[in-house]
Design an enzyme around this catalytic site. Structure first.
Site, PDB file in Angstrom:
ATOM      1  N   ASP A 140       0.862  -1.166   0.000  1.00  0.00           N
ATOM      2  CA  ASP A 140       0.000   0.000   0.000  1.00  0.00           C
ATOM      3  C   ASP A 140       0.910   1.232   0.000  1.00  0.00           C
ATOM      4  O   ASP A 140       2.091   1.144   0.334  1.00  0.00           O
ATOM      5  CB  ASP A 140      -0.873  -0.036   1.260  1.00  0.00           C
ATOM      6  CG  ASP A 140      -1.692   1.221   1.453  1.00  0.00           C
ATOM      7  OD1 ASP A 140      -2.320   1.677   0.485  1.00  0.00           O
ATOM      8  OD2 ASP A 140      -1.685   1.754   2.578  1.00  0.00           O
ATOM      9  N   ASP A 200      -0.214   5.084   0.966  1.00  0.00           N
ATOM     10  CA  ASP A 200      -0.451   6.048   2.035  1.00  0.00           C
ATOM     11  C   ASP A 200      -0.346   5.406   3.413  1.00  0.00           C
ATOM     12  O   ASP A 200      -0.986   4.380   3.681  1.00  0.00           O
ATOM     13  CB  ASP A 200      -1.828   6.698   1.874  1.00  0.00           C
ATOM     14  CG  ASP A 200      -1.917   7.540   0.611  1.00  0.00           C
ATOM     15  OD1 ASP A 200      -1.051   8.408   0.419  1.00  0.00           O
ATOM     16  OD2 ASP A 200      -2.851   7.313  -0.185  1.00  0.00           O
TER      17      ASP A 200
END
Length: 285
Positions: A79, A81
């Site tokens: 991922d 963020d």
């Protein structure tokens, strides 16, 4: 099967390591780095006691098969963020328009799994309508920082021949720049629509949501001819759960409780360099 206990923390007293070794019936304590130790041939039957001890001492820990090697893996999926980077990009974009509290509240609810991600993204992006697109570059230049240990992890992955996929519910503006900067192999994210140099408040195409992340992992894995056990996935929010479930090893990085409860491992105290010992590797010099 023999199992090693990996213990990690920013400052681990020798006494704590000795107590853990005794509790887990380990044969030896081996230093991997200044912040990571391997308790060799530990007794996995002591999982509950070890978990309680490590929580009381603010330590990360993980049980790793003794024969695991980092070269066993072929794809690392991350991922973006609050995982590869320290910020939530959309929150920082909103901050430049004085809307961070409103957008952050929606972000947090989505990460806890309280709001459908696609709907939450549409609501947040709509609040950005009219913002000059140069704001995106300002966020990248002024606020985006890599998470501690990110480059160390990526160097270890490259050395082991592991391919990398950055898949995000965020925006291609940031993933594409990180791809070039860090030498990532694949990226996937959402595209912000712009008109006359400003954000329109809309996202183009299909939204990369929880299922979208899982689909991208499966697509790249199959393209590379790999099995699930060769995949490592790292995330922090509810939107990552389907992706994590597709991986042979899943890691919750400074994550929400719902994610920590479903991942293979959780790293709460150390940086992304802490992934390396869990994969049977050591940090590159």
């Amino acid at each position: 099967m023999k199992t090693h206990l990996i213990v990690q923390g920013t400052d681990i007293p020798t006494r704590d390591l000795k107590d853990l070794a005794k509790l887990a019936g380990a044969d030896a304590i081996e230093a991997i780095s200044a912040t990571a130790f391997r308790l060799a041939a530990a007794n996995a039957g002591a999982r509950a006691e070890v978990a309680t001890f490590c929580e009381s001492k603010a330590l990360d820990h993980g049980w790793v098969p003794a024969d695991r090697r980092i070269g066993d893996f072929g794809l690392l999926v991350m991922d973006m963020d609050s995982t590869l980077i320290t910020i939530e990009c959309i929150d920082e974009i909103a901050d430049m328009q004085g809307l961070k509290p409103q957008v952050s509240a929606i972000t947090e609810a989505a990460m806890r799994g309280e709001i459908d991600f696609a709907e939450s993204l549409r609501r947040r992006v709509a609040l950005l309508e009219g913002l000059d697109k140069t704001t995106l570059q300002r966020v990248y230049d002024e606020r985006l920082q890599l998470s501690p240990g990110a480059e160390t992890l990526l160097a270890a992955a490259r050395a082991a021949g592991i391919r990398t996929l950055l898949v995000s519910g965020g925006f291609t503006f940031f993933t594409e720049r990180l791809k070039a900067r860090l030498g990532l192999d694949y990226t996937a994210a959402n595209t912000l629509e712009t008109a006359d140099g400003k954000l329109s408040g809309r996202v183009l195409g299909d939204i990369v949501d929880a299922q979208g992340k899982a689909d991208w992992l499966a697509r790249v894995r199959d393209e590379l001819g790999m099995d699930a056990h060769q995949v490592v996935a790292i995330g922090d929010g509810a939107n990552d759960l389907k992706m994590l479930a597709q991986a042979g090893v899943s890691i919750a990085y400074h994550a929400k409780p719902v994610v920590r409860g479903q991942a293979s491992y959780a790293l709460n105290r150390v940086g992304l360099e802490g992934v390396i010992p869990l994969l049977g590797g050591v940090r590159p010099c």
